[in-house]
Write a protein that holds these residues in place. Structure first.
Motif, PDB file in Angstrom:
ATOM      1  N   THR A 263      22.399  21.486  33.665  1.00 27.14           N
ATOM      2  CA  THR A 263      22.546  21.616  32.213  1.00 27.14           C
ATOM      3  C   THR A 263      23.513  22.737  31.867  1.00 27.14           C
ATOM      4  O   THR A 263      23.398  23.838  32.409  1.00 27.14           O
TER       5      THR A 263
ATOM      6  N   LYS B  66      18.336  17.449  35.970  1.00 29.09           N
ATOM      7  CA  LYS B  66      19.794  17.363  35.904  1.00 29.09           C
ATOM      8  C   LYS B  66      20.349  18.759  35.652  1.00 29.09           C
ATOM      9  O   LYS B  66      19.714  19.564  34.979  1.00 29.09           O
TER      10      LYS B  66
ATOM     11  N   ALA C 202      19.296  21.705  38.414  1.00 28.45           N
ATOM     12  CA  ALA C 202      18.348  20.636  38.085  1.00 28.45           C
ATOM     13  C   ALA C 202      16.897  21.127  38.044  1.00 28.45           C
ATOM     14  O   ALA C 202      16.047  20.501  37.406  1.00 28.45           O
TER      15      ALA C 202
ATOM     16  N   THR D 230      26.895  18.837  40.840  1.00 28.18           N
ATOM     17  CA  THR D 230      26.832  17.366  40.716  1.00 28.18           C
ATOM     18  C   THR D 230      27.238  16.667  42.002  1.00 28.18           C
ATOM     19  O   THR D 230      27.076  15.459  42.103  1.00 28.18           O
TER      20      THR D 230
ATOM     21  N   SER E   7      29.278  14.638  31.605  1.00 30.58           N
ATOM     22  CA  SER E   7      28.097  13.883  31.135  1.00 30.58           C
ATOM     23  C   SER E   7      27.892  12.609  31.955  1.00 30.58           C
ATOM     24  O   SER E   7      26.760  12.245  32.268  1.00 30.58           O
TER      25      SER E   7
ATOM     26  N   GLY F 280      25.884  13.058  35.003  1.00 33.22           N
ATOM     27  CA  GLY F 280      24.482  13.414  34.843  1.00 33.22           C
ATOM     28  C   GLY F 280      24.204  14.808  34.322  1.00 33.22           C
ATOM     29  O   GLY F 280      23.058  15.249  34.330  1.00 33.22           O
ATOM     30  N   VAL F 281      25.210  15.527  33.851  1.00 31.19           N
ATOM     31  CA  VAL F 281      24.999  16.875  33.329  1.00 31.19           C
ATOM     32  C   VAL F 281      24.590  16.796  31.859  1.00 31.19           C
ATOM     33  O   VAL F 281      25.208  16.080  31.067  1.00 31.19           O
ATOM     34  N   ASN F 282      23.518  17.520  31.515  1.00 32.22           N
ATOM     35  CA  ASN F 282      23.140  17.689  30.112  1.00 32.22           C
ATOM     36  C   ASN F 282      24.074  18.729  29.506  1.00 32.22           C
ATOM     37  O   ASN F 282      24.220  19.818  30.068  1.00 32.22           O
TER      38      ASN F 282
END
Length: 172
Positions: free
Chosen positions: A60, A58, A145, A170, A87, A90-92
């Motif tokens: 980050t 993912k 990712a 994303t 978030s 799917g982003v840390n």
């Protein structure tokens, strides 16, 4: 023939290189430099180990910060905004506390500032070493990712640029 070195040209190259480095540090740069996260563990706020390789897969957004750093505390609302916006995509979003912050200080700051994103502690300094090394706070990174650095910035990050980059990462 003049066999003496041209110090004026050397000086211009040195000054130009230094200026480019300073410009990159101040504006943030995109490098696609990989960070080796395998075998690298930090700890969560309960003192339990967390493998940084778990961030792979993912995009980050990660900031190295300290509770005693005024610029880091000012950055918290911007990190919360990133968390709120990205978030679910799917982003840390991670706050990586430096080794000198105690877990009690971190827990108090998370509670006081209502930090919803992941806060980890780099107790041994191994994560800071892997990312640069990171010596100043805040230092902010966006990883793709695969764990490649796509953006890094010492000091306040460029909110517009980071927003655009995370949007692109994303939507691919």
């Amino acid at each position: 023939m003049n066999a003496e070195p041209n110090f004026s040209a050397q000086r211009r190259l040195l000054i130009g290189g230094a200026a480019l480095g300073l410009f990159s540090a101040l504006t943030g740069c995109s490098t696609e430099t990989p960070v080796n996260l395998s075998g690298l563990a930090v700890q969560n706020l309960d003192g339990k180990p967390v493998e940084l390789s778990s961030l792979l897969g993912k995009p980050t957004a990660i900031t190295f910060w300290a509770t005693t750093c005024p610029g880091c505390v000012e950055e918290i609302p911007h990190m919360i905004a990133l968390y709120d916006k990205f978030s679910a995509k799917g982003v840390n979003v991670v706050g990586m506390a430096m080794s000198y912050d105690s877990l009690n200080q971190l827990k108090a700051m998370v509670s006081e500032k209502k930090i919803p994103y992941t806060v980890l502690q780099d107790k041994t300094g191994a994560a800071a070493a892997a990312f640069g090394p990171v010596r100043l706070t805040p230092t902010f990174f966006v990883l793709d990712a695969k764990g490649n650095i796509r953006y890094q910035k010492i000091g306040p990050f460029d909110k517009t640029r980071v927003d655009q980059l995370l949007t692109a990462l994303t939507s691919s």
